[in-house]
Motif scaffolding. Structure first.
Motif, PDB file in Angstrom:
ATOM      1  N   ALA A   1       0.715  -1.154   0.057  1.00  0.00           N
ATOM      2  CA  ALA A   1       0.105   0.093   0.001  1.00  0.00           C
ATOM      3  C   ALA A   1       0.798   1.323  -0.028  1.00  0.00           C
ATOM      4  CB  ALA A   1      -0.957   0.012   1.091  1.00  0.00           C
ATOM      5  N   GLN A   2       2.026   1.182  -0.607  1.00  0.00           N
ATOM      6  CA  GLN A   2       2.768   2.333  -0.720  1.00  0.00           C
ATOM      7  C   GLN A   2       3.059   2.935  -2.233  1.00  0.00           C
ATOM      8  OE1 GLN A   2       6.497   2.335   1.420  1.00  0.00           O
ATOM      9  NE2 GLN A   2       6.063   0.499   2.113  1.00  0.00           N
ATOM     10  N   ALA A   3       3.410   4.245  -2.428  1.00  0.00           N
ATOM     11  CA  ALA A   3       3.167   4.559  -4.095  1.00  0.00           C
ATOM     12  C   ALA A   3       2.045   4.407  -4.575  1.00  0.00           C
ATOM     13  CB  ALA A   3       4.491   3.874  -4.898  1.00  0.00           C
ATOM     14  N   VAL A   4       0.733   4.794  -3.691  1.00  0.00           N
ATOM     15  CA  VAL A   4      -0.550   4.444  -4.110  1.00  0.00           C
ATOM     16  C   VAL A   4      -1.212   6.015  -4.119  1.00  0.00           C
ATOM     17  CG1 VAL A   4      -0.693   2.321  -3.687  1.00  0.00           C
ATOM     18  CG2 VAL A   4      -1.301   3.820  -1.903  1.00  0.00           C
ATOM     19  N   HIS A   5      -2.658   6.239  -4.618  1.00  0.00           N
ATOM     20  CA  HIS A   5      -3.261   7.151  -4.626  1.00  0.00           C
ATOM     21  C   HIS A   5      -4.517   6.957  -3.916  1.00  0.00           C
ATOM     22  CE1 HIS A   5      -0.973   9.357  -7.544  1.00  0.00           C
ATOM     23  NE2 HIS A   5      -1.091   8.414  -8.527  1.00  0.00           N
ATOM     24  N   ARG A   6      -4.935   7.826  -2.768  1.00  0.00           N
ATOM     25  CA  ARG A   6      -6.122   7.397  -2.057  1.00  0.00           C
ATOM     26  C   ARG A   6      -7.309   7.774  -2.753  1.00  0.00           C
ATOM     27  NH1 ARG A   6      -4.437   7.331   3.299  1.00  0.00           N
ATOM     28  NH2 ARG A   6      -6.228   7.991   4.239  1.00  0.00           N
ATOM     29  N   VAL A   7      -8.139   6.949  -2.843  1.00  0.00           N
ATOM     30  CA  VAL A   7      -9.383   7.268  -3.738  1.00  0.00           C
ATOM     31  C   VAL A   7     -10.813   7.184  -2.943  1.00  0.00           C
ATOM     32  CG1 VAL A   7     -10.754   6.301  -5.713  1.00  0.00           C
ATOM     33  CG2 VAL A   7      -8.183   6.092  -5.698  1.00  0.00           C
ATOM     34  N   LEU A   8     -11.447   8.098  -3.072  1.00  0.00           N
ATOM     35  CA  LEU A   8     -12.852   8.221  -2.791  1.00  0.00           C
ATOM     36  C   LEU A   8     -13.742   7.692  -3.684  1.00  0.00           C
ATOM     37  CD1 LEU A   8     -14.798   9.164  -0.220  1.00  0.00           C
ATOM     38  CD2 LEU A   8     -15.095  11.189  -1.586  1.00  0.00           C
ATOM     39  N   VAL A   9     -14.809   6.675  -3.672  1.00  0.00           N
ATOM     40  CA  VAL A   9     -15.616   6.423  -4.636  1.00  0.00           C
ATOM     41  C   VAL A   9     -17.029   6.740  -4.175  1.00  0.00           C
ATOM     42  CG1 VAL A   9     -16.780   4.108  -5.355  1.00  0.00           C
ATOM     43  CG2 VAL A   9     -14.380   4.520  -4.850  1.00  0.00           C
ATOM     44  N   ILE A  10     -17.745   7.565  -5.163  1.00  0.00           N
ATOM     45  CA  ILE A  10     -19.120   7.850  -4.997  1.00  0.00           C
ATOM     46  C   ILE A  10     -19.885   7.054  -6.086  1.00  0.00           C
ATOM     47  CG2 ILE A  10     -20.601   9.830  -5.285  1.00  0.00           C
ATOM     48  CD1 ILE A  10     -18.119  11.480  -4.951  1.00  0.00           C
ATOM     49  N   GLY A  11     -21.023   6.386  -5.602  1.00  0.00           N
ATOM     50  CA  GLY A  11     -21.895   5.689  -6.323  1.00  0.00           C
ATOM     51  C   GLY A  11     -23.072   5.075  -5.681  1.00  0.00           C
ATOM     52  N   GLU A  12     -24.027   4.615  -6.233  1.00  0.00           N
ATOM     53  CA  GLU A  12     -25.246   3.795  -5.457  1.00  0.00           C
ATOM     54  C   GLU A  12     -24.617   2.534  -4.916  1.00  0.00           C
ATOM     55  OE1 GLU A  12     -27.980   3.042  -8.566  1.00  0.00           O
ATOM     56  OE2 GLU A  12     -28.753   4.959  -8.732  1.00  0.00           O
TER      57      GLU A  12
END
Length: 494
Positions: free
Chosen positions: A154-165
């Motif tokens: 879990a290094q060199a990664v982008h933190r992502v927020l998911v939006i959806g049903e």
């Protein structure tokens, strides 16, 4: 620092103040700092030193100038193709991009040679320039392996927020979590509408069905969630509750806040070369090309198959004789094992292998049914008592598969393709699994380089379908190159 936002609508949103510290980072999200200097050093030395040394030893004119020019052009070609950008470094281990860059280098230098009347020996120049290919490829592979190892932690990664049903959001989260060879780690979800999330990812806010009067306010909980989680990307899974104008206004808010937005199309296992975008009547569309089933690419694949099989049979003839002798001396029975397999469009054919089991192996299979270690219609045992001593070694090294070059030469198989199934396996196929039969089975394939017998049935089918829908001649060459490493590794071969 955190930010607060003001504005009556999403279109007028702006960051106005810093109020508190951002959440601590989980792991290191940046790529290793040595990727760029190592890539540059490799490219400089990989082309400059061979040109300088070879030109000097063979007394070609202006060796130092030739080395400097070749190095400068190589760096410019690589930079123009964005090989040194943070987005590109470490992301691919492929050989073909390097080959394309190198061919561009040859073209530029050929034009320059004619323009200035350079008189060095062309064959020597080509030999000197060729040295950069293995050096650059080795560097790409090293950085890719290092980056892949980082992402497993879990290094060199982008933190992502998911939006959806909830259902669509869960599907995106599960797809991203299933693999670690990409840069996205989901840190939170903002579900839209009613429903329960099953992915286990925290949901810090929820968007309602949003009557039109409330659509402008979607940005408030979304930006609050990105700030609290330290998200660097917002990934939207569109659906009836979040589409059209509502998504457009949310994108305004995110972009005004400096946050990138990505939208999932809902497609899986479709190669990028099959997709192109278009805008029609204000709608953004993804056009998906059909899988290649005919035409010049199929002709090229067939020619590559038969030429490769003929060359392999010719070069490996002495090895065939040694393996045949080893099989015959180890146990009684024929040297070659014949078995009916199912090929293109369900057509049966006789496949050949060096015999790795005792002569009555087929008759003894029924008594071992309860010992099957594989799910689905496949039968596999790590310690199958029917396998001979020589057979175990042949399977481990995959040398038992070599007689299938005859099947490739006859057009019944391909060098690369899905695993050739047995008739009783095909009898259990559903409509999805049957799509494996839309291309010829292969001597090697994605299953071979991804674990072979260690794969579950579902994983095997997924790999075969990915190949059947997205194959290309270039992809076949890449699989063949990676097969050699898989054979040496021996993982999943039993």
């Amino acid at each position: 620092m955190g930010m607060s936002y003001s504005g009556s609508g999403a279109g007028g949103l702006r960051p106005v103040a810093a109020e508190h510290s951002a959440p601590p980072r989980v792991g290191r999200r940046d790529k290793a700092g040595w990727y760029l200097p190592v890539a540059l050093t490799t490219d400089v030395l990989g082309i400059g030193v061979p040109v300088l040394v070879l030109f000097d030893v063979t007394r070609q004119p202006h060796p130092l100038l030739a080395a400097l020019v070749a190095t400068a052009v190589w760096l410019c070609v690589r930079a123009s193709h964005r090989r040194y950008t943070a987005q590109e470094l470490g992301e691919s281990r492929g050989v073909l991009p390097v080959v394309r860059d190198w061919l561009t280098l040859l073209g530029v230098l050929a034009v320059a040679r004619v323009a200035v009347g350079e008189s060095s020996e062309p064959a020597l120049a080509l030999l000197a320039l060729s040295a950069t290919l293995p050096a650059t490829v080795a560097c790409r592979k090293a950085t890719h392996r290092h980056l892949t190892a980082l992402r497993r932690e879990a290094q060199a990664v982008h933190r992502v927020l998911v939006i959806g049903e909830p259902g669509a959001a869960d599907d995106v989260v599960e797809h991203l979590a299933a693999r670690t060879d990409h840069a996205y780690v989901v840190v939170g979800v903002v579900p839209v509408g009613e429903g329960t999330l099953t992915s286990g990812v925290p949901a810090l806010a929820r968007l309602g069905s949003a009557p039109p009067s409330a659509q402008d306010e979607d940005w408030i909980p979304v930006l609050a969630a990105t700030e609290q989680l330290g998200a660097e990307l917002v990934l939207v899974a569109p659906g009836p509750g979040l589409s059209g104008e509502r998504l457009r206004r949310l994108s305004w808010a995110l972009h005004d806040a400096g946050l990138p937005l990505a939208v999932s199309a809902g497609l899986t296992d479709v190669a990028m070369r099959r997709i192109h975008t278009a805008t029609v009547a204000g709608l953004s569309l993804l056009h998906v090309a059909a899988p290649t089933r005919r035409g010049p690419h199929l002709v090229a694949k067939s020619a590559l198959d038969r030429a490769g099989a003929a060359l392999g049979l010719l070069l490996l003839a002495p090895l065939y004789a040694l393996l045949a002798l080893a099989v015959r001396l180890d146990s009684s029975g024929p040297v070659l094992h014949r078995q009916t397999r199912i090929g293109l469009d369900g057509a049966p054919f006789t496949m050949w292998k060096f015999r790795t089991m005792v002569a009555d192996a087929e008759q003894r299979r029924a008594e071992l049914t309860t010992a099957n270690e594989q799910d689905g219609p496949l039968f596999k045992m790590r310690r199958d008592p029917r396998v001979t001593r020589t057979g175990r070694w042949l399977r481990r090294s995959s040398l038992d598969e070599l007689p299938q070059l005859v099947n490739v030469l006859r057009g019944e198989m391909s060098l690369v393709g899905p695993r050739p199934p047995l008739p009783d396996e095909v009898a259990q196929y559903d409509e999805v699994a049957a799509r494996r039969l839309t291309v010829k089975p292969g001597l090697t394939g994605l299953w071979q380089i991804s674990g072979r017998s260690d794969l579950s049935w579902d994983e095997t089918v997924a790999l075969d379908l990915r190949y059947a829908d997205n194959w290309s001649v270039v992809g076949d060459l890449d699989v063949i190159a990676r097969t050699f490493r898989a054979v040496v590794d021996g993982r999943g071969a039993y």
